[in-house]
Write an enzyme that holds these catalytic residues in place. Structure first.
Site, PDB file in Angstrom:
ATOM      1  N   LYS A 195      -9.769   7.918   2.781  1.00 39.15           N
ATOM      2  CA  LYS A 195     -10.194   6.521   2.615  1.00 39.15           C
ATOM      3  C   LYS A 195     -11.590   6.289   3.177  1.00 39.15           C
ATOM      4  CE  LYS A 195      -5.688   4.139   2.509  1.00 39.15           C
ATOM      5  NZ  LYS A 195      -4.745   5.246   2.730  1.00 39.15           N
ATOM      6  N   GLU A 244      -0.888   5.402  13.868  1.00 41.40           N
ATOM      7  CA  GLU A 244      -0.560   6.599  13.094  1.00 41.40           C
ATOM      8  C   GLU A 244      -0.781   7.861  13.919  1.00 41.40           C
ATOM      9  OE1 GLU A 244      -1.282   8.527   8.640  1.00 41.40           O
ATOM     10  OE2 GLU A 244      -2.594   6.904   9.347  1.00 41.40           O
ATOM     11  N   HIS A 249      -2.768   7.888   6.337  1.00 43.21           N
ATOM     12  CA  HIS A 249      -2.974   6.551   5.767  1.00 43.21           C
ATOM     13  C   HIS A 249      -4.369   6.078   6.171  1.00 43.21           C
ATOM     14  CE1 HIS A 249      -1.892   2.846   3.887  1.00 43.21           C
ATOM     15  NE2 HIS A 249      -1.960   2.148   5.007  1.00 43.21           N
ATOM     16  N   CYS A 279       0.800  -1.221   0.000  1.00 43.26           N
ATOM     17  CA  CYS A 279       0.000   0.000   0.000  1.00 43.26           C
ATOM     18  C   CYS A 279       0.832   1.270   0.000  1.00 43.26           C
ATOM     19  CB  CYS A 279      -0.952  -0.022   1.185  1.00 43.26           C
ATOM     20  SG  CYS A 279      -1.949  -1.525   1.230  1.00 43.26           S
ATOM     21  N   PHE A 330       1.939  -3.465   3.969  1.00 41.35           N
ATOM     22  CA  PHE A 330       2.358  -4.765   4.485  1.00 41.35           C
ATOM     23  C   PHE A 330       3.837  -4.972   4.166  1.00 41.35           C
ATOM     24  CE2 PHE A 330      -2.007  -7.132   4.241  1.00 41.35           C
ATOM     25  CZ  PHE A 330      -2.473  -6.358   5.279  1.00 41.35           C
ATOM     26  N   HIS A 352      -9.893   1.748   0.546  1.00 40.75           N
ATOM     27  CA  HIS A 352      -8.432   1.579   0.483  1.00 40.75           C
ATOM     28  C   HIS A 352      -8.052   1.032  -0.888  1.00 40.75           C
ATOM     29  CE1 HIS A 352      -4.380   1.012   1.404  1.00 40.75           C
ATOM     30  NE2 HIS A 352      -4.445   0.214   2.455  1.00 40.75           N
TER      31      HIS A 352
END
Length: 412
Positions: free
Chosen positions: A335, A314, A303, A163, A399, A340
């Site tokens: 998002k 975050e 994010h 991502c 990831f 996402h």
């Protein structure tokens, strides 16, 4: 930024909120959710049955030759249309193309064609697999076909970092221009992974929301009731070029790439560091490259995936980096509306960051009806906020522990 200054002169997008910048931006500022029931396959027996899909995608209606489109996976089609828009907005003349390139990230690549052709293999045999399977499936084909379409003969490749893929594409492109290896770059991220395998995999690892009866409420960053992300698809593309080149040709400069930070968590395959340690270092590195004090950041495009671990980590990271100023800036997650977009997330969110600066509006975060007490910053939950936006930091994490923080600012 080291070396030559790098600016953005064009943006383009394909999103669950619209095909093109204007329709997407209008829906985003209105707080519209792009989520709904999955229509691209029968999801009736899946744990997760919702997604943020690009509605009404017909290649012939968006400037693609239908015969050529049949030889492209959906993620590549998105990239071609978004790059067309970005190039039109920029008005860039590539000349012989030797000094202009394309770096376009994709976390997974041609997942749709991969699953389709595996079905052909299993049911019809090896000889029936399409000869176009490999070029349709590989992740670098978006950058490759964009370069062919626009005659870009400079640096050309794909970044793959889950991502964070689109963020790495922007950072790499800025580096190529700043160090004189290119004069302009087309960059961003693209993804189309709303498929049975992808949805099953993410759902079975408990990463996705299962609020199937209320899809428009499912993506809820920073909310106490968040239960996972909503998968989306689409593309965000930018035209980056040297400041000197843009000024010389009289181009409208939308924003400047001020700096970026790239780090790794070295912690876990999928879980972020609980205190956001890697994110902290990425944001600090971006501020250092930009030679900016934390107080100069007006807005963080987070994010903000709507997963319990990510949102909390975050926010903790932002507090660590920005101190008291964390409570003065705005930290929103688009998002909440787009879902996402995986490898395309940073691409489209960088586009949103550019528009926030150039148009003086910060998009809202929707669906935060029960605030998580650990997420107690200004998450822009009362609608879009108008006013000057001097500098934006956009975070993207993936990831594998990949972290990218990009800083954009108004160009002086």
């Amino acid at each position: 930024m080291f070396g030559r200054r790098v600016v953005i002169t064009g943006v383009g997008c394909v999103t669950p909120l619209g095909i093109g910048v204007e329709s997407t931006w209008e829906a985003l500022l209105a707080g519209k959710s792009g989520a709904g029931p999955i229509t691209q396959f029968d999801a009736s027996d899946h744990r997760c049955r919702i997604a943020c899909e690009v509605d009404g995608w017909e290649p012939a209606e968006v400037g693609l030759d239908p015969r050529e489109a049949k030889r492209m996976d959906r993620f590549t089609q998105f990239a071609l249309v978004a790059s067309d828009e970005a190039m039109r907005m920029s008005g860039l003349d590539v000349g012989d193309g030797d000094r202009v390139g394309a770096v376009i990230g994709s976390g997974i690549g041609g997942m749709i064609v991969y699953e389709d052709q595996h079905t052909v293999l299993m049911h019809k045999g090896a000889r029936r697999v399409s000869p176009f399977f490999i070029p349709m499936m590989i992740g670098d084909m978006a950058a490759g076909l964009v370069s062919i379409r626009h005659g870009l003969r400079g640096p050309n490749y794909c970044t793959v970092s889950a991502c964070a893929s689109g963020g790495h594409a922007v950072a790499d492109s800025a580096t190529l221009i700043a160090t004189g290896q290119a004069d302009a770059m087309v960059c961003g991220g693209t993804e189309a992974t709303i498929t049975p395998m992808a949805v099953s995999g993410f759902a079975n690892m408990k990463a996705m929301s299962t609020r199937n009866d209320e899809p428009e409420l499912a993506s809820r960053p920073f909310d106490a009731g968040r239960d996972g992300f909503v998968i989306g698809e689409g593309c965000g593309i930018m035209v980056l070029e040297s400041y000197e080149g843009a000024k010389a040709r009289g181009a409208e400069i939308l924003a400047e790439v001020a700096g970026f930070g790239l780090t790794g968590d070295a912690h876990h395959m999928t879980a972020p560091h609980p205190e956001g340690e890697g994110a902290v270092r990425a944001m600090r590195a971006a501020l250092e490259m930009a030679e900016m004090a934390p107080e100069k950041i007006d807005y963080i495009n987070a994010h903000g995936t709507s997963t319990p671990l990510n949102d909390r980590g975050e926010v903790l990271a932002v507090k660590s980096v920005f101190g008291d100023h964390a409570y003065d800036l705005r930290m929103g997650s688009t998002k909440s509306m787009t879902g996402h977009l995986l490898g395309a997330a940073a691409g489209i969110e960088t586009v949103f960051s550019v528009l926030a600066i150039s148009r003086g509006v910060i998009p809202p975060t929707i669906n935060r009806s029960d605030p998580d007490p650990d997420c107690d910053l200004d998450h822009v939950t009362d609608g879009a906020v108008e006013g000057p936006v001097g500098a934006v930091l956009s975070n993207s994490f993936g990831f594998g522990g990949h972290n990218v923080s990009l800083i954009l600012r108004a160009c002086e």
